[in-house]
Design a protein around this motif. Structure first.
Motif, PDB file in Angstrom:
ATOM      1  N   LEU A 291      -6.143   4.234  14.832  1.00 59.52           N
ATOM      2  CA  LEU A 291      -6.011   4.460  13.395  1.00 59.52           C
ATOM      3  C   LEU A 291      -7.319   4.986  12.808  1.00 59.52           C
ATOM      4  N   ASP A 292      -8.457   4.429  13.260  1.00 55.31           N
ATOM      5  CA  ASP A 292      -9.759   4.941  12.818  1.00 55.31           C
ATOM      6  C   ASP A 292      -9.863   6.445  13.104  1.00 55.31           C
ATOM      7  N   PHE A 293      -9.460   6.819  14.277  1.00 56.72           N
ATOM      8  CA  PHE A 293      -9.566   8.218  14.695  1.00 56.72           C
ATOM      9  C   PHE A 293      -8.661   9.113  13.855  1.00 56.72           C
ATOM     10  N   LEU A 294      -7.418   8.671  13.642  1.00 53.08           N
ATOM     11  CA  LEU A 294      -6.490   9.472  12.859  1.00 53.08           C
ATOM     12  C   LEU A 294      -6.940   9.579  11.402  1.00 53.08           C
ATOM     13  N   GLN A 295      -7.496   8.499  10.858  1.00 50.60           N
ATOM     14  CA  GLN A 295      -7.992   8.558   9.479  1.00 50.60           C
ATOM     15  C   GLN A 295      -9.171   9.524   9.361  1.00 50.60           C
TER      16      GLN A 295
END
Length: 604
Positions: A291-295
Protein backbone atom coordinates in the motif's frame (compact mmCIF):
# COMPACT_ATOMS: atom_id res chain seq x y z
CA UNK A 1 -25.91 -22.53 -10.34
CA UNK A 2 -23.87 -25.68 -9.87
CA UNK A 3 -24.18 -26.38 -13.61
CA UNK A 4 -22.79 -22.90 -14.30
CA UNK A 5 -19.97 -23.49 -11.83
CA UNK A 6 -19.10 -26.83 -13.43
CA UNK A 7 -19.05 -25.33 -16.93
CA UNK A 8 -17.05 -22.28 -15.87
CA UNK A 9 -19.85 -19.85 -16.68
CA UNK A 10 -19.57 -18.73 -13.05
CA UNK A 11 -16.00 -18.15 -11.87
CA UNK A 12 -14.25 -16.15 -9.19
CA UNK A 13 -12.47 -12.83 -9.56
CA UNK A 14 -8.85 -13.62 -8.84
CA UNK A 15 -8.79 -11.30 -5.81
CA UNK A 16 -11.07 -13.72 -3.95
CA UNK A 17 -9.23 -15.68 -1.29
CA UNK A 18 -9.10 -19.46 -1.47
CA UNK A 19 -11.95 -21.66 -0.36
CA UNK A 20 -11.33 -22.84 3.20
CA UNK A 21 -14.42 -24.34 4.86
CA UNK A 22 -13.82 -27.14 7.33
CA UNK A 23 -15.54 -30.51 7.59
CA UNK A 24 -18.00 -29.47 10.31
CA UNK A 25 -19.20 -26.43 8.37
CA UNK A 26 -19.69 -28.48 5.20
CA UNK A 27 -21.79 -31.03 7.10
CA UNK A 28 -23.89 -28.23 8.58
CA UNK A 29 -24.32 -26.68 5.11
CA UNK A 30 -25.51 -29.99 3.64
CA UNK A 31 -27.98 -30.38 6.48
CA UNK A 32 -29.31 -26.89 5.73
CA UNK A 33 -29.82 -27.63 2.03
CA UNK A 34 -31.46 -31.02 2.57
CA UNK A 35 -33.95 -29.36 4.94
CA UNK A 36 -34.66 -26.52 2.49
CA UNK A 37 -33.67 -23.95 5.07
CA UNK A 38 -32.58 -20.47 3.85
CA UNK A 39 -28.98 -20.48 2.68
CA UNK A 40 -28.24 -16.78 2.26
CA UNK A 41 -27.88 -14.60 -0.79
CA UNK A 42 -25.23 -15.11 -3.46
CA UNK A 43 -23.99 -12.22 -5.59
CA UNK A 44 -22.45 -12.22 -9.05
CA UNK A 45 -21.24 -9.61 -11.51
CA UNK A 46 -21.84 -9.92 -15.23
CA UNK A 47 -18.53 -9.82 -17.11
CA UNK A 48 -17.61 -7.56 -20.00
CA UNK A 49 -17.91 -4.21 -18.26
CA UNK A 50 -15.50 -1.66 -16.80
CA UNK A 51 -14.61 -3.84 -13.82
CA UNK A 52 -12.40 -6.37 -15.57
CA UNK A 53 -10.71 -8.84 -13.26
CA UNK A 54 -8.74 -11.93 -14.02
CA UNK A 55 -10.98 -14.90 -13.31
CA UNK A 56 -10.31 -18.37 -11.95
CA UNK A 57 -12.61 -21.39 -11.58
CA UNK A 58 -13.99 -22.41 -8.23
CA UNK A 59 -11.83 -24.88 -6.35
CA UNK A 60 -12.48 -28.50 -7.36
CA UNK A 61 -13.88 -27.80 -10.82
CA UNK A 62 -12.29 -28.95 -14.06
CA UNK A 63 -12.64 -25.82 -16.15
CA UNK A 64 -10.14 -25.15 -18.93
CA UNK A 65 -8.01 -21.98 -18.87
CA UNK A 66 -9.60 -20.63 -22.07
CA UNK A 67 -13.18 -20.71 -20.74
CA UNK A 68 -14.47 -17.14 -20.39
CA UNK A 69 -16.95 -16.72 -17.53
CA UNK A 70 -20.30 -15.00 -17.91
CA UNK A 71 -20.47 -14.06 -14.24
CA UNK A 72 -17.96 -13.47 -11.44
CA UNK A 73 -18.98 -14.69 -8.00
CA UNK A 74 -18.57 -11.86 -5.47
CA UNK A 75 -20.31 -13.45 -2.50
CA UNK A 76 -21.06 -17.11 -1.86
CA UNK A 77 -17.73 -18.73 -2.74
CA UNK A 78 -17.50 -20.83 0.42
CA UNK A 79 -21.08 -22.12 0.12
CA UNK A 80 -21.09 -22.82 -3.62
CA UNK A 81 -17.65 -24.43 -3.59
CA UNK A 82 -18.65 -26.67 -0.71
CA UNK A 83 -21.92 -27.63 -2.40
CA UNK A 84 -20.23 -28.26 -5.75
CA UNK A 85 -17.56 -30.52 -4.29
CA UNK A 86 -19.97 -32.42 -2.06
CA UNK A 87 -22.92 -32.76 -4.48
CA UNK A 88 -21.45 -32.66 -7.98
CA UNK A 89 -17.84 -33.84 -7.95
CA UNK A 90 -16.52 -37.36 -8.44
CA UNK A 91 -13.55 -36.53 -6.24
CA UNK A 92 -13.42 -36.35 -2.45
CA UNK A 93 -13.84 -32.92 -0.94
CA UNK A 94 -10.56 -31.28 0.10
CA UNK A 95 -11.27 -29.76 3.48
CA UNK A 96 -9.80 -29.52 6.99
CA UNK A 97 -10.52 -31.02 10.39
CA UNK A 98 -9.39 -30.32 13.92
CA UNK A 99 -6.41 -27.96 14.20
CA UNK A 100 -6.73 -27.20 10.49
CA UNK A 101 -5.48 -30.66 9.52
CA UNK A 102 -6.00 -31.35 5.77
CA UNK A 103 -8.67 -33.95 5.03
CA UNK A 104 -10.28 -35.54 2.00
CA UNK A 105 -13.89 -36.56 2.66
CA UNK A 106 -16.95 -38.03 0.98
CA UNK A 107 -20.37 -37.01 2.23
CA UNK A 108 -23.30 -39.38 2.74
CA UNK A 109 -26.76 -39.10 4.24
CA UNK A 110 -28.33 -41.73 6.46
CA UNK A 111 -31.65 -42.52 4.76
CA UNK A 112 -33.43 -43.75 7.88
CA UNK A 113 -32.44 -40.70 9.95
CA UNK A 114 -33.27 -38.35 7.09
CA UNK A 115 -36.92 -39.46 6.99
CA UNK A 116 -37.28 -39.66 10.77
CA UNK A 117 -38.99 -36.48 11.99
CA UNK A 118 -37.51 -36.93 15.45
CA UNK A 119 -33.92 -37.34 14.24
CA UNK A 120 -31.38 -34.53 14.10
CA UNK A 121 -30.57 -33.82 10.46
CA UNK A 122 -27.00 -32.86 11.37
CA UNK A 123 -26.51 -36.43 12.62
CA UNK A 124 -27.86 -37.81 9.36
CA UNK A 125 -25.05 -36.18 7.35
CA UNK A 126 -22.03 -38.49 7.48
CA UNK A 127 -18.47 -37.52 6.55
CA UNK A 128 -16.26 -40.46 5.60
CA UNK A 129 -12.54 -40.72 4.75
CA UNK A 130 -11.14 -40.79 1.24
CA UNK A 131 -10.93 -44.61 1.24
CA UNK A 132 -14.64 -44.79 2.24
CA UNK A 133 -13.90 -46.85 5.32
CA UNK A 134 -15.13 -45.52 8.66
CA UNK A 135 -13.21 -46.93 11.58
CA UNK A 136 -14.35 -47.07 15.17
CA UNK A 137 -12.55 -47.85 18.39
CA UNK A 138 -9.28 -49.75 18.13
CA UNK A 139 -9.28 -49.30 14.36
CA UNK A 140 -12.20 -51.64 13.79
CA UNK A 141 -14.26 -51.08 10.66
CA UNK A 142 -17.61 -49.49 11.50
CA UNK A 143 -18.72 -48.88 7.90
CA UNK A 144 -17.23 -50.17 4.69
CA UNK A 145 -18.60 -48.03 1.86
CA UNK A 146 -16.18 -49.12 -0.84
CA UNK A 147 -18.95 -50.56 -3.06
CA UNK A 148 -22.56 -49.78 -3.93
CA UNK A 149 -23.67 -52.96 -2.20
CA UNK A 150 -21.96 -51.90 1.03
CA UNK A 151 -23.45 -48.40 0.78
CA UNK A 152 -26.93 -49.82 0.33
CA UNK A 153 -26.47 -52.30 3.15
CA UNK A 154 -25.46 -49.45 5.46
CA UNK A 155 -28.37 -47.27 4.29
CA UNK A 156 -26.01 -44.42 3.46
CA UNK A 157 -26.69 -42.57 0.20
CA UNK A 158 -23.67 -40.83 -1.45
CA UNK A 159 -24.68 -37.19 -1.85
CA UNK A 160 -22.50 -36.65 -4.93
CA UNK A 161 -25.01 -38.77 -6.93
CA UNK A 162 -27.97 -36.53 -6.18
CA UNK A 163 -27.79 -34.65 -9.52
CA UNK A 164 -27.04 -37.84 -11.50
CA UNK A 165 -30.44 -39.43 -12.34
CA UNK A 166 -29.03 -42.57 -14.00
CA UNK A 167 -26.58 -43.32 -11.18
CA UNK A 168 -29.19 -42.50 -8.56
CA UNK A 169 -31.62 -44.88 -10.27
CA UNK A 170 -29.10 -47.73 -10.21
CA UNK A 171 -28.34 -47.03 -6.57
CA UNK A 172 -32.07 -47.00 -5.76
CA UNK A 173 -32.65 -50.38 -7.42
CA UNK A 174 -29.78 -51.90 -5.47
CA UNK A 175 -31.05 -50.37 -2.25
CA UNK A 176 -34.74 -51.45 -2.48
CA UNK A 177 -33.74 -54.95 -3.51
CA UNK A 178 -32.44 -55.39 0.02
CA UNK A 179 -35.97 -55.67 1.51
CA UNK A 180 -39.61 -54.75 0.91
CA UNK A 181 -39.58 -52.26 3.79
CA UNK A 182 -37.09 -50.14 1.87
CA UNK A 183 -39.61 -49.06 -0.78
CA UNK A 184 -41.43 -46.83 1.69
CA UNK A 185 -38.15 -45.50 3.07
CA UNK A 186 -36.90 -44.65 -0.38
CA UNK A 187 -40.15 -42.96 -1.43
CA UNK A 188 -40.02 -40.74 1.65
CA UNK A 189 -36.30 -40.08 1.11
CA UNK A 190 -36.91 -39.19 -2.55
CA UNK A 191 -39.55 -36.63 -1.61
CA UNK A 192 -37.94 -35.18 1.50
CA UNK A 193 -34.28 -35.06 0.47
CA UNK A 194 -33.55 -35.68 -3.21
CA UNK A 195 -36.39 -33.58 -4.59
CA UNK A 196 -35.75 -30.91 -1.96
CA UNK A 197 -32.09 -30.56 -2.88
CA UNK A 198 -32.73 -30.61 -6.63
CA UNK A 199 -35.40 -27.94 -6.24
CA UNK A 200 -33.46 -25.82 -3.75
CA UNK A 201 -33.30 -22.17 -4.80
CA UNK A 202 -30.42 -19.85 -3.99
CA UNK A 203 -31.36 -16.14 -3.78
CA UNK A 204 -29.12 -14.36 -6.29
CA UNK A 205 -28.22 -10.71 -6.76
CA UNK A 206 -26.81 -10.32 -10.26
CA UNK A 207 -24.98 -7.02 -10.78
CA UNK A 208 -24.99 -5.71 -14.36
CA UNK A 209 -21.73 -5.36 -16.24
CA UNK A 210 -22.07 -1.56 -16.11
CA UNK A 211 -21.36 -1.61 -12.37
CA UNK A 212 -18.28 0.53 -11.67
CA UNK A 213 -15.11 -0.98 -10.28
CA UNK A 214 -15.11 0.88 -6.97
CA UNK A 215 -18.75 -0.10 -6.45
CA UNK A 216 -17.89 -3.74 -7.05
CA UNK A 217 -15.06 -3.57 -4.57
CA UNK A 218 -17.17 -1.77 -1.98
CA UNK A 219 -20.01 -4.24 -2.38
CA UNK A 220 -17.64 -7.15 -2.14
CA UNK A 221 -16.16 -5.95 1.12
CA UNK A 222 -19.55 -5.22 2.65
CA UNK A 223 -21.16 -8.56 1.81
CA UNK A 224 -18.19 -10.91 1.95
CA UNK A 225 -18.55 -13.23 4.90
CA UNK A 226 -14.90 -14.27 5.00
CA UNK A 227 -14.13 -11.82 7.79
CA UNK A 228 -10.89 -10.56 6.20
CA UNK A 229 -10.80 -7.12 4.65
CA UNK A 230 -9.81 -7.17 1.01
CA UNK A 231 -7.02 -4.75 0.24
CA UNK A 232 -6.41 -2.58 -2.80
CA UNK A 233 -3.28 -4.50 -3.75
CA UNK A 234 -5.28 -7.72 -4.22
CA UNK A 235 -7.86 -5.92 -6.33
CA UNK A 236 -5.22 -4.34 -8.54
CA UNK A 237 -3.44 -7.66 -8.85
CA UNK A 238 -6.60 -9.17 -10.34
CA UNK A 239 -7.23 -6.10 -12.50
CA UNK A 240 -3.72 -5.99 -13.95
CA UNK A 241 -3.73 -9.74 -14.56
CA UNK A 242 -6.90 -9.22 -16.61
CA UNK A 243 -5.38 -6.50 -18.79
CA UNK A 244 -5.71 -8.02 -22.26
CA UNK A 245 -3.71 -5.27 -23.97
CA UNK A 246 -0.68 -5.99 -21.81
CA UNK A 247 -1.03 -9.71 -22.46
CA UNK A 248 -1.21 -9.12 -26.21
CA UNK A 249 1.97 -7.02 -26.13
CA UNK A 250 3.81 -9.61 -24.04
CA UNK A 251 3.12 -12.86 -25.81
CA UNK A 252 -0.02 -13.70 -23.86
CA UNK A 253 1.65 -13.40 -20.44
CA UNK A 254 -0.34 -11.65 -17.72
CA UNK A 255 1.23 -8.93 -15.60
CA UNK A 256 1.85 -10.14 -12.05
CA UNK A 257 1.70 -7.25 -9.59
CA UNK A 258 2.61 -9.65 -6.79
CA UNK A 259 5.86 -10.75 -8.46
CA UNK A 260 6.75 -7.18 -9.38
CA UNK A 261 6.24 -5.95 -5.81
CA UNK A 262 8.11 -8.90 -4.28
CA UNK A 263 11.11 -8.18 -6.51
CA UNK A 264 11.07 -4.49 -5.60
CA UNK A 265 10.65 -5.04 -1.88
CA UNK A 266 13.19 -7.85 -1.87
CA UNK A 267 15.85 -5.55 -3.32
CA UNK A 268 14.95 -2.71 -0.95
CA UNK A 269 15.02 -4.94 2.14
CA UNK A 270 18.34 -6.46 1.11
CA UNK A 271 19.92 -2.99 1.01
CA UNK A 272 18.07 -1.25 3.85
CA UNK A 273 16.96 -2.99 7.04
CA UNK A 274 14.71 -0.04 7.81
CA UNK A 275 12.19 -1.43 5.31
CA UNK A 276 11.80 -4.70 7.22
CA UNK A 277 11.95 -8.09 5.58
CA UNK A 278 10.34 -9.65 2.52
CA UNK A 279 7.01 -11.04 3.68
CA UNK A 280 6.41 -14.76 3.66
CA UNK A 281 3.76 -15.86 1.19
CA UNK A 282 0.33 -15.40 2.67
CA UNK A 283 1.66 -13.64 5.75
CA UNK A 284 0.85 -10.24 7.14
CA UNK A 285 2.84 -7.46 5.50
CA UNK A 286 5.38 -5.84 7.79
CA UNK A 287 7.74 -2.95 7.29
CA UNK A 288 7.32 -1.25 3.93
CA UNK A 289 3.98 -2.38 2.49
CA UNK A 290 2.50 -2.71 -0.97
CA UNK A 291 0.00 0.00 0.00
CA UNK A 292 2.90 2.37 0.77
CA UNK A 293 4.27 1.71 -2.69
CA UNK A 294 0.95 2.19 -4.47
CA UNK A 295 0.27 5.42 -2.57
CA UNK A 296 3.67 6.74 -3.59
CA UNK A 297 2.89 6.04 -7.24
CA UNK A 298 -0.58 7.61 -6.95
CA UNK A 299 0.87 10.78 -5.40
CA UNK A 300 3.39 11.11 -8.23
CA UNK A 301 0.77 10.39 -10.91
CA UNK A 302 -1.83 12.84 -9.61
CA UNK A 303 0.77 15.55 -8.93
CA UNK A 304 2.01 15.36 -12.51
CA UNK A 305 -1.56 15.29 -13.81
CA UNK A 306 -2.37 18.47 -11.87
CA UNK A 307 0.80 20.24 -13.05
CA UNK A 308 0.08 19.30 -16.66
CA UNK A 309 -3.44 20.67 -16.34
CA UNK A 310 -2.23 23.95 -14.84
CA UNK A 311 0.37 24.30 -17.58
CA UNK A 312 -2.40 24.12 -20.18
CA UNK A 313 -4.85 26.22 -18.15
CA UNK A 314 -2.88 28.89 -16.26
CA UNK A 315 -4.80 30.31 -13.32
CA UNK A 316 -7.47 27.60 -13.45
CA UNK A 317 -9.16 26.76 -10.16
CA UNK A 318 -10.60 23.42 -11.19
CA UNK A 319 -7.37 21.46 -11.57
CA UNK A 320 -7.57 17.77 -10.61
CA UNK A 321 -6.45 17.16 -7.05
CA UNK A 322 -3.30 15.45 -5.88
CA UNK A 323 -4.51 12.38 -4.04
CA UNK A 324 -3.70 8.84 -2.99
CA UNK A 325 -7.05 7.68 -1.70
CA UNK A 326 -8.47 4.25 -2.34
CA UNK A 327 -10.30 5.51 -5.42
CA UNK A 328 -7.04 6.75 -6.94
CA UNK A 329 -5.38 3.40 -6.39
CA UNK A 330 -8.26 1.42 -7.87
CA UNK A 331 -8.11 3.59 -11.00
CA UNK A 332 -4.34 3.43 -11.38
CA UNK A 333 -3.85 2.19 -14.97
CA UNK A 334 -1.34 -0.55 -15.54
CA UNK A 335 0.48 1.63 -18.09
CA UNK A 336 0.98 4.36 -15.47
CA UNK A 337 2.05 1.82 -12.86
CA UNK A 338 4.71 0.32 -15.11
CA UNK A 339 5.98 3.79 -16.03
CA UNK A 340 6.21 5.19 -12.48
CA UNK A 341 7.03 2.06 -10.43
CA UNK A 342 10.75 1.90 -11.39
CA UNK A 343 11.19 5.56 -10.41
CA UNK A 344 9.32 4.97 -7.16
CA UNK A 345 11.57 2.00 -6.39
CA UNK A 346 14.67 4.15 -7.03
CA UNK A 347 13.24 6.88 -4.80
CA UNK A 348 12.62 4.39 -1.99
CA UNK A 349 16.21 3.25 -2.25
CA UNK A 350 17.20 6.89 -1.85
CA UNK A 351 14.83 7.13 1.15
CA UNK A 352 16.72 4.23 2.73
CA UNK A 353 19.99 6.10 2.27
CA UNK A 354 18.47 9.35 3.53
CA UNK A 355 17.17 7.66 6.69
CA UNK A 356 20.62 6.20 7.26
CA UNK A 357 22.08 9.72 7.22
CA UNK A 358 19.59 10.49 10.00
CA UNK A 359 20.75 7.34 11.82
CA UNK A 360 17.46 5.49 11.38
CA UNK A 361 18.69 2.05 10.39
CA UNK A 362 16.22 -0.57 11.59
CA UNK A 363 12.50 -1.06 11.07
CA UNK A 364 11.88 -1.05 14.84
CA UNK A 365 13.63 2.35 15.11
CA UNK A 366 11.68 4.01 12.28
CA UNK A 367 9.54 6.73 13.90
CA UNK A 368 6.81 6.78 11.24
CA UNK A 369 6.53 4.22 8.48
CA UNK A 370 3.83 6.41 6.93
CA UNK A 371 6.22 9.34 6.44
CA UNK A 372 8.17 7.23 3.96
CA UNK A 373 5.31 7.60 1.45
CA UNK A 374 5.45 11.37 0.85
CA UNK A 375 9.24 11.32 1.18
CA UNK A 376 9.50 8.77 -1.64
CA UNK A 377 7.04 10.72 -3.80
CA UNK A 378 9.05 13.89 -3.18
CA UNK A 379 12.16 11.95 -4.17
CA UNK A 380 10.59 10.99 -7.51
CA UNK A 381 9.42 14.53 -8.24
CA UNK A 382 12.67 16.25 -7.27
CA UNK A 383 14.84 13.71 -9.09
CA UNK A 384 18.58 14.22 -8.88
CA UNK A 385 18.09 17.43 -6.88
CA UNK A 386 17.70 15.34 -3.71
CA UNK A 387 21.45 14.74 -3.77
CA UNK A 388 22.13 18.49 -3.42
CA UNK A 389 23.35 19.35 0.08
CA UNK A 390 21.00 22.31 0.56
CA UNK A 391 18.03 20.22 -0.56
CA UNK A 392 19.10 17.42 1.75
CA UNK A 393 19.18 19.83 4.70
CA UNK A 394 15.72 21.13 3.90
CA UNK A 395 14.31 17.64 3.65
CA UNK A 396 15.97 16.67 6.94
CA UNK A 397 14.36 19.67 8.64
CA UNK A 398 10.94 18.74 7.23
CA UNK A 399 11.47 15.14 8.29
CA UNK A 400 12.34 15.96 11.90
CA UNK A 401 9.47 18.42 12.23
CA UNK A 402 7.15 15.58 11.24
CA UNK A 403 8.75 13.18 13.72
CA UNK A 404 9.29 15.41 16.76
CA UNK A 405 6.05 17.29 16.12
CA UNK A 406 4.34 13.86 15.98
CA UNK A 407 2.29 14.89 12.97
CA UNK A 408 2.05 11.53 11.23
CA UNK A 409 0.23 9.60 13.93
CA UNK A 410 -3.37 9.87 12.68
CA UNK A 411 -5.11 9.93 9.31
CA UNK A 412 -2.33 10.84 6.93
CA UNK A 413 -3.86 11.05 3.42
CA UNK A 414 -4.36 14.82 3.53
CA UNK A 415 -0.92 15.43 5.05
CA UNK A 416 0.65 13.27 2.33
CA UNK A 417 -0.87 15.54 -0.29
CA UNK A 418 0.02 18.80 1.44
CA UNK A 419 3.60 17.70 2.08
CA UNK A 420 4.20 16.53 -1.48
CA UNK A 421 2.89 19.75 -2.99
CA UNK A 422 4.34 22.10 -0.38
CA UNK A 423 7.77 20.48 0.05
CA UNK A 424 8.34 20.28 -3.72
CA UNK A 425 7.25 23.90 -4.09
CA UNK A 426 9.42 24.97 -1.13
CA UNK A 427 12.52 23.16 -2.38
CA UNK A 428 12.22 23.66 -6.13
CA UNK A 429 10.40 26.96 -6.47
CA UNK A 430 11.32 28.78 -3.26
CA UNK A 431 7.76 28.66 -1.95
CA UNK A 432 6.69 29.08 1.68
CA UNK A 433 7.64 26.58 4.36
CA UNK A 434 5.40 23.49 4.42
CA UNK A 435 2.64 23.21 7.01
CA UNK A 436 4.49 20.31 8.62
CA UNK A 437 7.29 22.74 9.54
CA UNK A 438 5.11 25.65 10.57
CA UNK A 439 2.70 23.49 12.60
CA UNK A 440 5.30 21.36 14.37
CA UNK A 441 6.03 22.07 18.03
CA UNK A 442 8.19 20.24 20.52
CA UNK A 443 7.34 20.77 24.16
CA UNK A 444 9.54 20.20 27.16
CA UNK A 445 6.54 18.78 28.99
CA UNK A 446 6.08 16.17 26.25
CA UNK A 447 9.71 15.11 26.69
CA UNK A 448 8.98 13.84 30.20
CA UNK A 449 6.19 11.59 28.89
CA UNK A 450 8.21 9.89 26.15
CA UNK A 451 8.68 6.49 27.78
CA UNK A 452 8.22 3.76 25.12
CA UNK A 453 8.76 3.00 21.45
CA UNK A 454 5.06 3.59 20.89
CA UNK A 455 5.98 7.24 20.41
CA UNK A 456 7.59 8.44 17.20
CA UNK A 457 9.38 11.23 19.07
CA UNK A 458 10.88 8.69 21.49
CA UNK A 459 12.45 6.78 18.60
CA UNK A 460 13.36 10.06 16.96
CA UNK A 461 15.42 11.23 19.92
CA UNK A 462 17.15 7.86 20.02
CA UNK A 463 18.17 8.34 16.36
CA UNK A 464 19.29 11.93 16.97
CA UNK A 465 21.55 10.83 19.83
CA UNK A 466 23.17 8.39 17.42
CA UNK A 467 23.40 11.13 14.81
CA UNK A 468 25.21 13.30 17.39
CA UNK A 469 27.93 10.66 17.50
CA UNK A 470 27.09 8.78 20.70
CA UNK A 471 29.92 6.36 21.61
CA UNK A 472 29.14 3.15 23.44
CA UNK A 473 30.57 3.00 26.95
CA UNK A 474 31.86 -0.56 26.56
CA UNK A 475 32.83 -0.66 22.85
CA UNK A 476 34.37 2.79 22.94
CA UNK A 477 36.49 2.86 19.78
CA UNK A 478 34.14 4.84 17.56
CA UNK A 479 30.60 6.24 17.46
CA UNK A 480 27.76 3.74 17.25
CA UNK A 481 27.12 2.90 13.58
CA UNK A 482 24.63 0.78 11.68
CA UNK A 483 26.93 -2.23 11.98
CA UNK A 484 27.65 -1.86 15.69
CA UNK A 485 24.02 -1.03 16.44
CA UNK A 486 23.10 -4.57 15.38
CA UNK A 487 26.32 -6.46 16.13
CA UNK A 488 26.64 -5.10 19.68
CA UNK A 489 22.92 -5.31 20.53
CA UNK A 490 22.57 -1.58 21.06
CA UNK A 491 19.24 -0.54 22.49
CA UNK A 492 17.73 2.28 24.53
CA UNK A 493 19.01 1.74 28.12
CA UNK A 494 18.40 3.57 31.39
CA UNK A 495 21.21 5.83 32.63
CA UNK A 496 20.08 5.73 36.27
CA UNK A 497 18.98 2.08 36.62
CA UNK A 498 15.60 1.16 38.06
CA UNK A 499 17.34 -0.55 40.99
CA UNK A 500 18.99 2.75 41.91
CA UNK A 501 15.60 4.38 42.37
CA UNK A 502 14.33 1.47 44.46
CA UNK A 503 17.48 1.26 46.59
CA UNK A 504 17.52 5.01 47.29
CA UNK A 505 13.79 5.34 47.80
CA UNK A 506 13.47 7.78 44.94
CA UNK A 507 10.00 7.89 43.44
CA UNK A 508 10.22 9.69 40.15
CA UNK A 509 7.81 9.74 37.23
CA UNK A 510 10.85 10.59 35.10
CA UNK A 511 12.58 7.26 35.64
CA UNK A 512 11.32 5.84 32.30
CA UNK A 513 11.54 9.08 30.32
CA UNK A 514 13.75 9.16 27.24
CA UNK A 515 15.76 11.78 29.16
CA UNK A 516 16.95 8.99 31.48
CA UNK A 517 17.74 6.70 28.55
CA UNK A 518 20.45 6.49 25.95
CA UNK A 519 21.67 4.06 23.25
CA UNK A 520 24.06 1.53 24.79
CA UNK A 521 25.19 -2.00 24.02
CA UNK A 522 24.11 -5.08 25.94
CA UNK A 523 27.65 -5.41 27.31
CA UNK A 524 27.41 -1.87 28.64
CA UNK A 525 24.12 -2.76 30.32
CA UNK A 526 25.74 -5.81 31.93
CA UNK A 527 28.62 -3.68 33.20
CA UNK A 528 26.21 -1.14 34.68
CA UNK A 529 24.11 -3.78 36.39
CA UNK A 530 22.07 -2.34 39.25
CA UNK A 531 24.86 -0.01 40.37
CA UNK A 532 24.67 3.73 40.88
CA UNK A 533 26.37 5.78 38.15
CA UNK A 534 29.16 6.72 40.58
CA UNK A 535 29.95 2.99 40.89
CA UNK A 536 29.61 1.86 37.26
CA UNK A 537 31.59 4.73 35.68
CA UNK A 538 34.89 3.59 37.30
CA UNK A 539 34.14 0.07 36.02
CA UNK A 540 33.95 1.44 32.47
CA UNK A 541 37.14 3.43 33.00
CA UNK A 542 39.01 0.27 34.05
CA UNK A 543 37.63 -1.66 31.08
CA UNK A 544 38.48 1.04 28.53
CA UNK A 545 41.72 2.07 30.16
CA UNK A 546 40.62 5.69 29.92
CA UNK A 547 41.28 8.23 32.69
CA UNK A 548 38.24 9.87 34.22
CA UNK A 549 38.41 13.03 32.12
CA UNK A 550 38.74 11.06 28.91
CA UNK A 551 35.82 8.82 29.75
CA UNK A 552 33.76 11.87 30.73
CA UNK A 553 34.18 12.99 27.12
CA UNK A 554 32.74 9.66 25.94
CA UNK A 555 29.79 10.13 28.29
CA UNK A 556 29.39 13.62 26.89
CA UNK A 557 28.72 12.25 23.40
CA UNK A 558 25.34 11.20 24.80
CA UNK A 559 24.54 14.79 25.83
CA UNK A 560 25.14 13.86 29.46
CA UNK A 561 27.12 15.84 32.03
CA UNK A 562 29.32 13.14 33.59
CA UNK A 563 29.73 15.20 36.77
CA UNK A 564 26.07 14.74 37.63
CA UNK A 565 26.49 10.97 37.24
CA UNK A 566 29.56 10.85 39.46
CA UNK A 567 27.58 12.71 42.11
CA UNK A 568 24.55 10.43 41.67
CA UNK A 569 22.54 13.61 41.36
CA UNK A 570 19.54 12.53 39.33
CA UNK A 571 17.75 15.88 39.43
CA UNK A 572 20.79 17.79 38.21
CA UNK A 573 21.41 15.14 35.52
CA UNK A 574 17.80 15.23 34.39
CA UNK A 575 17.60 19.02 34.31
CA UNK A 576 20.84 19.39 32.37
CA UNK A 577 20.06 16.65 29.86
CA UNK A 578 16.54 17.94 29.28
CA UNK A 579 18.02 21.28 28.24
CA UNK A 580 20.53 19.59 25.92
CA UNK A 581 17.91 17.41 24.22
CA UNK A 582 15.67 20.42 23.73
CA UNK A 583 18.55 22.25 22.06
CA UNK A 584 19.13 19.23 19.83
CA UNK A 585 15.45 19.15 18.83
CA UNK A 586 15.49 22.88 18.15
CA UNK A 587 18.50 22.57 15.89
CA UNK A 588 17.01 19.73 13.84
CA UNK A 589 13.57 21.36 13.56
CA UNK A 590 14.97 24.83 12.95
CA UNK A 591 12.63 26.39 15.47
CA UNK A 592 12.36 26.99 19.21
CA UNK A 593 10.95 24.38 21.54
CA UNK A 594 8.19 25.22 24.03
CA UNK A 595 9.86 25.30 27.43
CA UNK A 596 8.20 25.08 30.82
CA UNK A 597 8.13 28.05 33.13
CA UNK A 598 11.14 28.01 35.44
CA UNK A 599 8.97 27.77 38.51
CA UNK A 600 7.12 24.71 37.15
CA UNK A 601 10.02 23.00 35.40
CA UNK A 602 10.50 20.22 37.91
CA UNK A 603 7.54 20.54 40.22
CA UNK A 604 6.36 17.30 41.78
Amino acid sequence: MLDDVAAGRIQLPDFQRQWKWDDDRIRALLATVTLDYPLGVAMTLDTGGEAQFKARPLHGTEVGPRVVPEQLLLDGQQRLTSLFQALRSDRPVETTGARNKPLKRWYYIDIAKAVDDTADRDEAIVSVPEDRVVRGAYGRTAWDLTSREHECASGLFPLNLIFEPDRTGKWQRAYVSGGDDRWDLWSAFQARVIDTVKGFKVPLIRLPKETRKEAVCSVFERVNTGGVVLNVFELLTATYAGDTQYAQRNGGEDFSLTKDWQAIKGNLCADHQVFGALDKEGGQETGLTSLDFLQTIALVRTYRRKQAFLAEHPGATNAPAVSCKRRDLLHLPLADYTRIAPKAAEALSWVGRFLATQHVFRERDLPYGSQVVPLAAIGVLLGDAVEDRAVHEKLARWYWCGVLGELYGGVTDTRFVRDVEQVVGWVRDGGPEPDTITEATFQEQRLHRLTTRNSAAYKGIHALLLKEGAIDWFFHGEPISEQTLIGQYVDIRQVFPKAWFEHNGVDSAWMNSIVNKTPLSYQALQTMGASAPSAYLPAFERHTGSPGDWFDDIVGTHLIDAKTLRADDFEAFYRDRTARILELAEREMGKAAVREEASDAHAG
